[in-house]
Scaffold this motif. Structure first.
Motif, PDB file in Angstrom:
ATOM      1  N   SER A   1       0.875  -1.165   0.000  1.00  0.00           N
ATOM      2  CA  SER A   1       0.000   0.000   0.000  1.00  0.00           C
ATOM      3  C   SER A   1       0.914   1.217   0.000  1.00  0.00           C
ATOM      4  O   SER A   1       1.539   1.551   1.005  1.00  0.00           O
ATOM      5  CB  SER A   1      -0.904   0.004   1.233  1.00  0.00           C
ATOM      6  N   ASN A   2       1.025   1.843  -1.169  1.00  0.00           N
ATOM      7  CA  ASN A   2       1.974   2.949  -1.324  1.00  0.00           C
ATOM      8  C   ASN A   2       1.415   4.009  -2.270  1.00  0.00           C
ATOM      9  O   ASN A   2       0.248   3.936  -2.667  1.00  0.00           O
ATOM     10  CB  ASN A   2       3.327   2.414  -1.822  1.00  0.00           C
ATOM     11  N   GLU A   3       2.243   4.975  -2.645  1.00  0.00           N
ATOM     12  CA  GLU A   3       1.787   6.063  -3.506  1.00  0.00           C
ATOM     13  C   GLU A   3       1.366   5.583  -4.897  1.00  0.00           C
ATOM     14  O   GLU A   3       0.566   6.228  -5.566  1.00  0.00           O
ATOM     15  CB  GLU A   3       2.865   7.158  -3.624  1.00  0.00           C
ATOM     16  N   PHE A   4       1.856   4.440  -5.331  1.00  0.00           N
ATOM     17  CA  PHE A   4       1.497   3.902  -6.652  1.00  0.00           C
ATOM     18  C   PHE A   4       0.109   3.266  -6.615  1.00  0.00           C
ATOM     19  O   PHE A   4      -0.723   3.527  -7.471  1.00  0.00           O
ATOM     20  CB  PHE A   4       2.549   2.876  -7.103  1.00  0.00           C
ATOM     21  N   ALA A   5      -0.132   2.420  -5.612  1.00  0.00           N
ATOM     22  CA  ALA A   5      -1.408   1.710  -5.532  1.00  0.00           C
ATOM     23  C   ALA A   5      -1.521   0.970  -4.204  1.00  0.00           C
ATOM     24  O   ALA A   5      -0.526   0.753  -3.514  1.00  0.00           O
ATOM     25  CB  ALA A   5      -1.524   0.700  -6.670  1.00  0.00           C
TER      26      ALA A   5
ATOM     27  N   ILE B   1       0.548 -12.585  -6.971  1.00  0.00           N
ATOM     28  CA  ILE B   1       1.234 -12.347  -8.238  1.00  0.00           C
ATOM     29  C   ILE B   1       0.477 -11.219  -8.927  1.00  0.00           C
ATOM     30  O   ILE B   1      -0.760 -11.211  -8.926  1.00  0.00           O
ATOM     31  CB  ILE B   1       1.241 -13.605  -9.140  1.00  0.00           C
ATOM     32  N   TYR B   2       1.204 -10.288  -9.508  1.00  0.00           N
ATOM     33  CA  TYR B   2       0.601  -9.149 -10.197  1.00  0.00           C
ATOM     34  C   TYR B   2       0.929  -9.246 -11.672  1.00  0.00           C
ATOM     35  O   TYR B   2       2.097  -9.252 -12.056  1.00  0.00           O
ATOM     36  CB  TYR B   2       1.129  -7.841  -9.597  1.00  0.00           C
TER      37      TYR B   2
ATOM     38  N   VAL C   1      -7.674 -15.368  -9.849  1.00  0.00           N
ATOM     39  CA  VAL C   1      -7.813 -13.924  -9.994  1.00  0.00           C
ATOM     40  C   VAL C   1      -8.580 -13.405  -8.787  1.00  0.00           C
ATOM     41  O   VAL C   1      -9.662 -13.903  -8.455  1.00  0.00           O
ATOM     42  CB  VAL C   1      -8.543 -13.557 -11.308  1.00  0.00           C
ATOM     43  N   SER C   2      -8.004 -12.416  -8.119  1.00  0.00           N
ATOM     44  CA  SER C   2      -8.630 -11.805  -6.958  1.00  0.00           C
ATOM     45  C   SER C   2      -9.384 -10.539  -7.374  1.00  0.00           C
ATOM     46  O   SER C   2     -10.570 -10.404  -7.119  1.00  0.00           O
ATOM     47  CB  SER C   2      -7.564 -11.474  -5.905  1.00  0.00           C
ATOM     48  N   HIS C   3      -8.674  -9.632  -8.036  1.00  0.00           N
ATOM     49  CA  HIS C   3      -9.272  -8.366  -8.442  1.00  0.00           C
ATOM     50  C   HIS C   3      -8.309  -7.628  -9.368  1.00  0.00           C
ATOM     51  O   HIS C   3      -7.172  -8.063  -9.554  1.00  0.00           O
ATOM     52  CB  HIS C   3      -9.619  -7.511  -7.223  1.00  0.00           C
ATOM     53  N   ASN C   4      -8.783  -6.530  -9.918  1.00  0.00           N
ATOM     54  CA  ASN C   4      -7.945  -5.649 -10.730  1.00  0.00           C
ATOM     55  C   ASN C   4      -7.694  -4.369  -9.965  1.00  0.00           C
ATOM     56  O   ASN C   4      -8.522  -3.951  -9.144  1.00  0.00           O
ATOM     57  CB  ASN C   4      -8.629  -5.304 -12.063  1.00  0.00           C
ATOM     58  N   ILE C   5      -6.548  -3.753 -10.249  1.00  0.00           N
ATOM     59  CA  ILE C   5      -6.250  -2.447  -9.657  1.00  0.00           C
ATOM     60  C   ILE C   5      -5.837  -1.482 -10.759  1.00  0.00           C
ATOM     61  O   ILE C   5      -5.532  -1.895 -11.885  1.00  0.00           O
ATOM     62  CB  ILE C   5      -5.160  -2.535  -8.560  1.00  0.00           C
TER      63      ILE C   5
ATOM     64  N   ILE D   1      -3.413  -3.696 -13.704  1.00  0.00           N
ATOM     65  CA  ILE D   1      -2.834  -4.905 -13.104  1.00  0.00           C
ATOM     66  C   ILE D   1      -3.949  -5.824 -12.630  1.00  0.00           C
ATOM     67  O   ILE D   1      -4.916  -5.375 -12.005  1.00  0.00           O
ATOM     68  CB  ILE D   1      -1.914  -4.545 -11.909  1.00  0.00           C
ATOM     69  N   THR D   2      -3.790  -7.114 -12.908  1.00  0.00           N
ATOM     70  CA  THR D   2      -4.664  -8.148 -12.361  1.00  0.00           C
ATOM     71  C   THR D   2      -3.929  -8.786 -11.195  1.00  0.00           C
ATOM     72  O   THR D   2      -2.778  -9.204 -11.323  1.00  0.00           O
ATOM     73  CB  THR D   2      -4.981  -9.226 -13.419  1.00  0.00           C
ATOM     74  N   VAL D   3      -4.600  -8.823 -10.055  1.00  0.00           N
ATOM     75  CA  VAL D   3      -4.025  -9.412  -8.849  1.00  0.00           C
ATOM     76  C   VAL D   3      -4.478 -10.870  -8.760  1.00  0.00           C
ATOM     77  O   VAL D   3      -5.673 -11.154  -8.797  1.00  0.00           O
ATOM     78  CB  VAL D   3      -4.468  -8.637  -7.591  1.00  0.00           C
ATOM     79  N   LEU D   4      -3.509 -11.759  -8.662  1.00  0.00           N
ATOM     80  CA  LEU D   4      -3.792 -13.174  -8.442  1.00  0.00           C
ATOM     81  C   LEU D   4      -3.378 -13.519  -7.025  1.00  0.00           C
ATOM     82  O   LEU D   4      -2.408 -12.962  -6.498  1.00  0.00           O
ATOM     83  CB  LEU D   4      -3.028 -14.050  -9.439  1.00  0.00           C
TER      84      LEU D   4
END
Length: 180
Positions: A83-87, A140-141, A160-164, A169-172
């Motif tokens: 959890s940072n300035e990028f996402a 995995i991103y 697949v968990s979600h997208n950000i 990016i697809t979060v696995l």
């Protein structure tokens, strides 16, 4: 072809510079969602800071003779790192433990993707993660457009968990219980 697999220490990652930079170019070439984000991504902005922030790093380079042809970078990091300035990469409250495992970077040069290198690197990474009994969650991103990588990880048990970042990016995700 004469493939060798070498585990690198954190202070030896320079050997991954060209491969990491090729990975960023490759990802940009596939991306349909904000490909310009890759313009600022490189070995110096992605791999170096990640290695420094991680609690534990596992980097394996594959060579064909003396030629580096692929690598995998996996780490154990505090969940707050994501959890940072990028996402914000995942809901921190969904992770009970302090640390998470992440298969962070994975690249094999074109022309070397059909020899089982990917499966071997993936298995090495999962075997390494397995030794950290206090880590239950693995991520995995996958950058948008990289359908081959997405399907590869799904075949290996990640879901697949979600997208950000609006689909950039697809979060696995997987868990220790699901993988081992």
């Amino acid at each position: 072809m004469d493939f060798t697999y070498e585990v690198l220490r954190d202070d030896e990652i320079e050997v991954c510079r060209d491969l990491c930079n090729e990975l960023m170019v490759y990802q940009k070439s596939l991306a349909s969602v904000t490909p310009e984000r890759f313009d600022s991504m490189s070995f110096d902005t992605r791999m170096v800071p990640s290695v420094k922030k991680a609690t534990h790093n596992y980097i394996v380079i594959v060579k064909d003779g003396d030629l580096p042809v692929g690598y995998v970078y996996t780490n154990i990091s505090p969940k707050e790192t994501y959890s940072n300035e990028f996402a914000t990469f995942f809901d921190l409250s969904s992770v009970d433990r302090d640390d998470v495992g992440c298969l962070s970077q994975f690249y094999i040069k074109d022309g070397y993707r059909q020899y089982g290198i990917g499966s071997k690197l993936f298995n090495k990474s999962m075997d390494w993660l397995k030794q950290f009994e206090d880590v239950d969650d693995y991520f995995i991103y996958v950058s948008n457009g990289n359908k081959v990588a997405l399907e590869f990880y799904k075949r290996k048990g990640f879901k697949v968990s979600h997208n950000i970042l609006d689909g950039f990016i697809t979060v696995l995700r997987s868990s220790r219980q699901e993988m081992f």
